[in-house]
Design a protein around this motif. Structure first.
Motif, PDB file in Angstrom:
ATOM      1  N   GLY A 106       0.813  -1.214   0.000  1.00  0.00           N
ATOM      2  CA  GLY A 106       0.000   0.000   0.000  1.00  0.00           C
ATOM      3  C   GLY A 106       0.842   1.258   0.000  1.00  0.00           C
ATOM      4  O   GLY A 106       0.521   2.232  -0.682  1.00  0.00           O
ATOM      5  N   SER A 110       0.779   3.878  -3.076  1.00  0.00           N
ATOM      6  CA  SER A 110       0.392   5.245  -2.742  1.00  0.00           C
ATOM      7  C   SER A 110       1.492   6.236  -3.093  1.00  0.00           C
ATOM      8  O   SER A 110       1.210   7.353  -3.570  1.00  0.00           O
ATOM      9  CB  SER A 110       0.050   5.336  -1.258  1.00  0.00           C
ATOM     10  OG  SER A 110      -0.313   6.646  -0.906  1.00  0.00           O
ATOM     11  N   GLN A 151     -16.840   3.472   1.780  1.00  0.00           N
ATOM     12  CA  GLN A 151     -15.877   2.564   1.170  1.00  0.00           C
ATOM     13  C   GLN A 151     -16.307   1.109   1.313  1.00  0.00           C
ATOM     14  O   GLN A 151     -16.152   0.312   0.387  1.00  0.00           O
ATOM     15  CB  GLN A 151     -14.502   2.776   1.805  1.00  0.00           C
ATOM     16  CG  GLN A 151     -13.840   4.078   1.415  1.00  0.00           C
ATOM     17  CD  GLN A 151     -12.577   4.367   2.218  1.00  0.00           C
ATOM     18  OE1 GLN A 151     -12.319   3.735   3.244  1.00  0.00           O
ATOM     19  NE2 GLN A 151     -11.796   5.335   1.776  1.00  0.00           N
ATOM     20  N   MET A 155     -17.078  -1.468  -1.800  1.00  0.00           N
ATOM     21  CA  MET A 155     -16.436  -2.777  -1.896  1.00  0.00           C
ATOM     22  C   MET A 155     -17.468  -3.903  -1.897  1.00  0.00           C
ATOM     23  O   MET A 155     -17.277  -4.928  -2.556  1.00  0.00           O
ATOM     24  CB  MET A 155     -15.453  -2.955  -0.738  1.00  0.00           C
ATOM     25  CG  MET A 155     -14.243  -2.047  -0.826  1.00  0.00           C
ATOM     26  SD  MET A 155     -13.265  -2.353  -2.308  1.00  0.00           S
ATOM     27  CE  MET A 155     -12.234  -0.890  -2.333  1.00  0.00           C
ATOM     28  N   ALA A 165      -7.780  -7.026  -1.222  1.00  0.00           N
ATOM     29  CA  ALA A 165      -7.986  -5.840  -2.057  1.00  0.00           C
ATOM     30  C   ALA A 165      -8.871  -4.818  -1.367  1.00  0.00           C
ATOM     31  O   ALA A 165      -8.731  -3.610  -1.599  1.00  0.00           O
ATOM     32  CB  ALA A 165      -8.593  -6.240  -3.403  1.00  0.00           C
ATOM     33  N   SER A 166      -9.790  -5.261  -0.516  1.00  0.00           N
ATOM     34  CA  SER A 166     -10.687  -4.323   0.153  1.00  0.00           C
ATOM     35  C   SER A 166      -9.938  -3.414   1.125  1.00  0.00           C
ATOM     36  O   SER A 166     -10.401  -2.311   1.432  1.00  0.00           O
ATOM     37  CB  SER A 166     -11.778  -5.091   0.906  1.00  0.00           C
ATOM     38  OG  SER A 166     -11.212  -5.890   1.930  1.00  0.00           O
ATOM     39  N   LEU A 169      -7.029  -1.243  -1.764  1.00  0.00           N
ATOM     40  CA  LEU A 169      -7.499  -0.270  -2.757  1.00  0.00           C
ATOM     41  C   LEU A 169      -7.839   1.094  -2.154  1.00  0.00           C
ATOM     42  O   LEU A 169      -7.454   2.123  -2.723  1.00  0.00           O
ATOM     43  CB  LEU A 169      -8.707  -0.842  -3.508  1.00  0.00           C
ATOM     44  CG  LEU A 169      -8.414  -1.999  -4.458  1.00  0.00           C
ATOM     45  CD1 LEU A 169      -9.699  -2.498  -5.126  1.00  0.00           C
ATOM     46  CD2 LEU A 169      -7.404  -1.577  -5.525  1.00  0.00           C
ATOM     47  N   VAL A 172      -4.627   3.364  -1.683  1.00  0.00           N
ATOM     48  CA  VAL A 172      -3.725   3.725  -2.785  1.00  0.00           C
ATOM     49  C   VAL A 172      -3.698   5.233  -2.992  1.00  0.00           C
ATOM     50  O   VAL A 172      -2.631   5.833  -3.190  1.00  0.00           O
ATOM     51  CB  VAL A 172      -4.137   2.988  -4.071  1.00  0.00           C
ATOM     52  CG1 VAL A 172      -3.364   3.527  -5.264  1.00  0.00           C
ATOM     53  CG2 VAL A 172      -3.895   1.490  -3.914  1.00  0.00           C
TER      54      VAL A 172
END
Length: 304
Positions: A106, A110, A151, A155, A165-166, A169, A172
């Motif tokens: 991450g 980012s 969010q 998701m 991924a939850s 993402l 990022v």
């Protein structure tokens, strides 16, 4: 005789760089700023005392944790680490590995996004640039708790809840990282170098990779460090997104142990030992990347 002054009546002229009427003595010693120094010492104690308590408490056995003096060290640190490793077949180290994955990947993603966005906002002129940047700054002021539920709903619509991924993402895009990326790009990448690269026939991607990224590297390292620490300490987002404890990061995993400690007091020692071990990667990361920092971002780049 009337135009001449007697030597005995002449007044000595004041010494150069001195004030008339003041005595010339040795220089006074500088006064120590007691109030700011005391405030800094109190602030340091406020920050370091909890760390010292965790360090000492992790060395105590179960029967010593609440029955001995707070800062009296024990001799059970090795046993506590062994018990933590053996708990549920070493699930703590699975949580630690998940934290490394979330924070490492991450933080890298980012940082890359922040470098692209910050460079574009600093170098290029396009319609809506300032409006976009102001919206990004508004995102810095937005509390994470307000964004967590939207969010989660996004998701859930994408069928990504309870997955790695939850958690990755939403992390990022960092508004604060984009802000720092623009600030560093404006300070470290002179337009003269960009124009020189264009005149030499270099494309925009080559200018960014060969010129901008090396000059922005101290800033990018700072962005990565901030993001790594923020994601490493993140609790709310994975707590909402994840249901499988095999995917928990270290923060959520230790929270579950702490909740179980109400009925099983022996788990308190495991929680404290796990909290102590969780600080070690952060210290190691700081010591590893601090050599990449530089005080002079434009050392010899452009002669103004």
């Amino acid at each position: 005789m009337t135009g001449l002054a007697s030597p005995t009546l002449r007044k000595a002229a004041p010494a150069a760089r001195s004030t008339p009427g003041t005595s010339q003595g040795p220089p006074r010693p500088r006064r120590t700023a007691l109030l700011p120094t005391a405030a800094l010492v109190l602030g340091a104690l406020y920050c370091l005392l909890p760390v010292a308590w965790v360090l000492v408490a992790a060395t105590k056995a179960d029967d010593e944790l609440f029955s001995t003096f707070t800062f009296l060290p024990g001799s059970a640190l090795g046993d506590n680490i062994g018990d933590l490793t053996g708990y549920r077949d070493g699930i703590y180290w699975r949580w630690m590995a998940n934290s490394v994955l979330y924070a490492g990947l991450g933080g890298i993603l980012s940082t890359v996004v922040s470098a692209f966005a910050g460079y574009a906002l600093a170098i290029y002129r396009f319609r809506g640039r300032e409006a976009f940047f102001n919206i990004m700054l508004a995102g810095v002021l937005m509390p994470p708790v307000i964004l967590a539920i939207p969010q989660y709903l996004l998701m859930a619509e994408a069928d990504l809840t309870d997955t790695y991924a939850s958690v990755l993402l939403p992390l990022v895009l960092s508004p604060y990282g984009v802000y720092l990326g623009r600030i560093y790009a404006e300070a470290a990448v002179p337009m003269e170098l960009v124009e020189a690269g264009r005149m030499d026939g270099a494309g925009e991607w080559r200018i960014f990779l060969r010129i901008a990224v090396p000059l922005m590297s101290p800033g990018l390292v700072t962005i990565f460090l901030f993001q790594f620490v923020a994601i490493w300490n993140n609790f709310l987002l994975p707590f909402i997104m994840l249901g499988d404890d095999e995917k928990f990061p270290m923060t959520v995993g230790l929270f579950t142990l702490l909740k179980q400690g109400a009925s099983q007091p022996a788990l308190y020692t495991l929680v404290i030992t796990g909290a102590l071990l969780a600080v070690v990667p952060l210290i190691a990361l700081f010591l590893l990347i601090q050599r990449f920092w530089s005080l002079d971002l434009l050392s010899g780049a452009v002669k103004s």
